[in-house]
Every structure is written in structure tokens, then in C-alpha cells.
Scaffold this motif. Sequence first.
Motif, PDB file in Angstrom:
ATOM      1  N   ASN A  81     -24.490   4.516  60.685  1.00  0.00           N
ATOM      2  CA  ASN A  81     -25.661   4.164  61.270  1.00  0.00           C
ATOM      3  C   ASN A  81     -26.548   5.294  60.814  1.00  0.00           C
ATOM      4  OD1 ASN A  81     -27.826   3.492  62.854  1.00  0.00           O
ATOM      5  ND2 ASN A  81     -26.749   2.364  64.410  1.00  0.00           N
ATOM      6  N   ARG A  82     -27.344   5.192  59.873  1.00  0.00           N
ATOM      7  CA  ARG A  82     -28.108   6.351  59.324  1.00  0.00           C
ATOM      8  C   ARG A  82     -29.252   6.561  60.241  1.00  0.00           C
ATOM      9  NH1 ARG A  82     -26.410   7.937  54.399  1.00  0.00           N
ATOM     10  NH2 ARG A  82     -25.273   6.390  53.294  1.00  0.00           N
ATOM     11  N   GLN A  86     -29.665   9.955  61.876  1.00  0.00           N
ATOM     12  CA  GLN A  86     -30.757  11.133  61.792  1.00  0.00           C
ATOM     13  C   GLN A  86     -31.472  11.509  63.019  1.00  0.00           C
ATOM     14  OE1 GLN A  86     -32.218  12.202  58.798  1.00  0.00           O
ATOM     15  NE2 GLN A  86     -33.293  13.435  60.225  1.00  0.00           N
ATOM     16  N   GLN A  87     -31.340  10.545  64.157  1.00  0.00           N
ATOM     17  CA  GLN A  87     -31.725  11.066  65.591  1.00  0.00           C
ATOM     18  C   GLN A  87     -30.940  12.412  66.143  1.00  0.00           C
ATOM     19  OE1 GLN A  87     -31.465   7.476  67.547  1.00  0.00           O
ATOM     20  NE2 GLN A  87     -33.711   6.710  66.862  1.00  0.00           N
ATOM     21  N   ILE A  88     -29.686  12.134  65.836  1.00  0.00           N
ATOM     22  CA  ILE A  88     -29.005  13.178  66.390  1.00  0.00           C
ATOM     23  C   ILE A  88     -29.297  14.527  65.522  1.00  0.00           C
ATOM     24  CG2 ILE A  88     -26.511  14.089  66.180  1.00  0.00           C
ATOM     25  CD1 ILE A  88     -25.657  11.099  66.691  1.00  0.00           C
ATOM     26  N   LEU A  89     -29.339  14.514  64.173  1.00  0.00           N
ATOM     27  CA  LEU A  89     -29.470  15.590  63.362  1.00  0.00           C
ATOM     28  C   LEU A  89     -30.981  16.225  63.849  1.00  0.00           C
ATOM     29  CD1 LEU A  89     -28.726  14.563  59.780  1.00  0.00           C
ATOM     30  CD2 LEU A  89     -27.218  15.924  61.280  1.00  0.00           C
ATOM     31  N   ASP A  90     -32.039  15.470  64.024  1.00  0.00           N
ATOM     32  CA  ASP A  90     -33.239  15.867  64.656  1.00  0.00           C
ATOM     33  C   ASP A  90     -33.213  16.621  65.957  1.00  0.00           C
ATOM     34  OD1 ASP A  90     -34.503  14.760  62.484  1.00  0.00           O
ATOM     35  OD2 ASP A  90     -35.271  12.903  63.530  1.00  0.00           O
ATOM     36  N   LEU A 110     -20.047  12.899  63.436  1.00  0.00           N
ATOM     37  CA  LEU A 110     -19.587  11.301  63.051  1.00  0.00           C
ATOM     38  C   LEU A 110     -18.773  10.647  63.956  1.00  0.00           C
ATOM     39  CD1 LEU A 110     -18.430  11.858  59.372  1.00  0.00           C
ATOM     40  CD2 LEU A 110     -20.468  10.771  60.352  1.00  0.00           C
ATOM     41  N   ALA A 111     -18.197  11.475  64.975  1.00  0.00           N
ATOM     42  CA  ALA A 111     -17.366  10.889  66.223  1.00  0.00           C
ATOM     43  C   ALA A 111     -18.234  10.354  67.249  1.00  0.00           C
ATOM     44  CB  ALA A 111     -16.230  11.913  66.615  1.00  0.00           C
ATOM     45  N   LEU A 112     -19.640  10.686  67.253  1.00  0.00           N
ATOM     46  CA  LEU A 112     -20.434  10.388  68.233  1.00  0.00           C
ATOM     47  C   LEU A 112     -20.541   8.866  68.395  1.00  0.00           C
ATOM     48  CD1 LEU A 112     -22.933  13.214  68.184  1.00  0.00           C
ATOM     49  CD2 LEU A 112     -21.212  13.002  69.721  1.00  0.00           C
ATOM     50  N   LYS A 113     -20.557   8.360  69.561  1.00  0.00           N
ATOM     51  CA  LYS A 113     -20.776   6.996  69.623  1.00  0.00           C
ATOM     52  C   LYS A 113     -21.952   6.345  68.822  1.00  0.00           C
ATOM     53  CE  LYS A 113     -20.699   3.117  73.015  1.00  0.00           C
ATOM     54  NZ  LYS A 113     -20.494   2.768  74.316  1.00  0.00           N
ATOM     55  N   GLY A 114     -21.825   5.276  68.156  1.00  0.00           N
ATOM     56  CA  GLY A 114     -22.950   4.745  67.452  1.00  0.00           C
ATOM     57  C   GLY A 114     -23.382   5.226  66.183  1.00  0.00           C
TER      58      GLY A 114
END
Length: 295
Positions: A81-82, A86-90, A110-114
Amino acid sequence: MSIASMTGFARAEGAVGDFGWTWELKSVNGRNLDVRCRFPSGYEHLDAFIRSRTAETVKRGNLAVTLSVDDAASQGRLTVNRVALQQILDVIAEFGGRISAEPPRLDGILALKGVLDVELPQIDEAEAAKRTEALQRGFGQAIDGLSEMRKVEGKRLADLIGAHLDEIERLCQAAATSAGAQPLAIRQKVEKQFAELLQGLAPLSEDRLAQEAAMLAGKADVREELDRLTAHIAAARDLMAKGGAVGRKLDFLCQEFNREANTLCSKSADIGLTSIGIALKAAIEQLREQIQNIE
């Protein structure tokens, strides 16, 4: 109708193309019919059918139903789910310099939900209906197999229960013919006890002595209890011959058996009769333990 046990196990499996399935059914004793189902995600729609089909075959017991599926053509593939990534990277970029912490690892992100999703291929309505029909037919085979196993076990229980009823009947006959249960013997024993108690005192009149002896002899008379026990034995045999879901009625009869046996023991003033009463209670308890397994 035959007697059925409440314990049993059954398994049925099959396949439609690359889609395989397995039903496992386990039943144990229970006061009512309690069905608990475990389905893989996406198969919850089978619940209503399972409960309805079970109620047609099984009347009482705790039933655990488990469905396992193996769909080689529908294992799915992982997708990222890109947008979520991207939201997590931001967020990491924004707060990374403000918090003293080790930088996150890729496997942790990658193990984070969603972030990772499993994309399953779509199944058309015709294929889905075919699978549902096969699953329902397979469950029917499993529940029928469970019912048959419960009947086989019920036959064994019926033989044991019949043997226990024979033993109870034998003990009742022994109690009826024992000296301690004979009215004349009871009266003579009471009169003897009166004579020993009144030794050296003014004797009671014959009428008063007869009256007291008759009253005490009546309290020690166990013929009514033995008659009721005999009636309960006949009722239990009638229920066994009738078959079907008679476990509750047999359980109630066991309570009545116990009540009469307890009264017999409390009335008994004879060692021999008391010994028979204790053996009778033990036989009734053995009967009760077997009846607990009857549907």
C-alpha cells in the motif's frame, strides 16, 4: 429409534478443482445443543446452514465445528500500500531529527498494519456457488457420520444401562425378601425393644404396646419405597425401548431412584437391609454416570 451418545467425532473432506476443504466435528456432553463454529475468513455465511442442518440431526450436546480450506489457485499475492507507506516515511522524516532513537528498519516498517496487503483473486458467482454447494454437501456427510458414531456409542451405553437396571432390580428383590423388610419381623423387633426398655418398670397395657409397636413398625416399613423403585425401573426400560433423545427424562428418573434409596436406608433398622440399601445407592450412582452421556 435408537439411543445416541452425546460424544463423537467425524471428519469429511473433498475438493472442487484446486479448492480443497476439510470438516472436523467433535461433540461432548451438554445440557442443550450448543454449536460453535470456526471458519476461515470469508466463509462465515455458512453459519446459518450449519446450525440448521445440525439441529435436524443432533438434539443435545456441545458441538465444535471446524472448517479448513486449501485453495491452491487463490493463495493471493502480497501488495504494498504505497500511499500508507509514503505517509509513514513522511512521519519518519518529520520526526526523525527530533527524537533520539535508532532509525527504523525496513522489515519493521513493512510489518506496520496497512503497509502490506494480501490481494486475493476474484471468484465469479458461479464458482462461488459451486464451492458453497460442495461445502454444504460435505458438512452433511460429516454430521451424518457424527450421528452414526453417536448411535454406535449409544448402543454400548444402552447395554451398560440395561445391566445397571438389572442390578438395581436384583437388589430391590433382595431388599423385599430380607428379614428387615418383613412387617411381622419389624413388629417383633419393636416389641422386643419395648420389653428391654421397660424392664423393671410398670408394663404398658397390651393395647398401648400394640399401638406404639404398630406406629414404629409403620415408620420402618420400606415396601412403598421398593414399589416406587420397581416402577422407576419399568419406566427407565420403557424409555430405553422408545429411544430418541431421552437423556433428560432418564436423568430425572435417576434423581427419583436416589430419593427412594435414601429413604429406604434412613428407615432401615436392620443391618442386612442397610447393606442392601448402600449397594443399591452405589448401583444407582453407576447408572447415573452412564445416563449423563445419553442424548
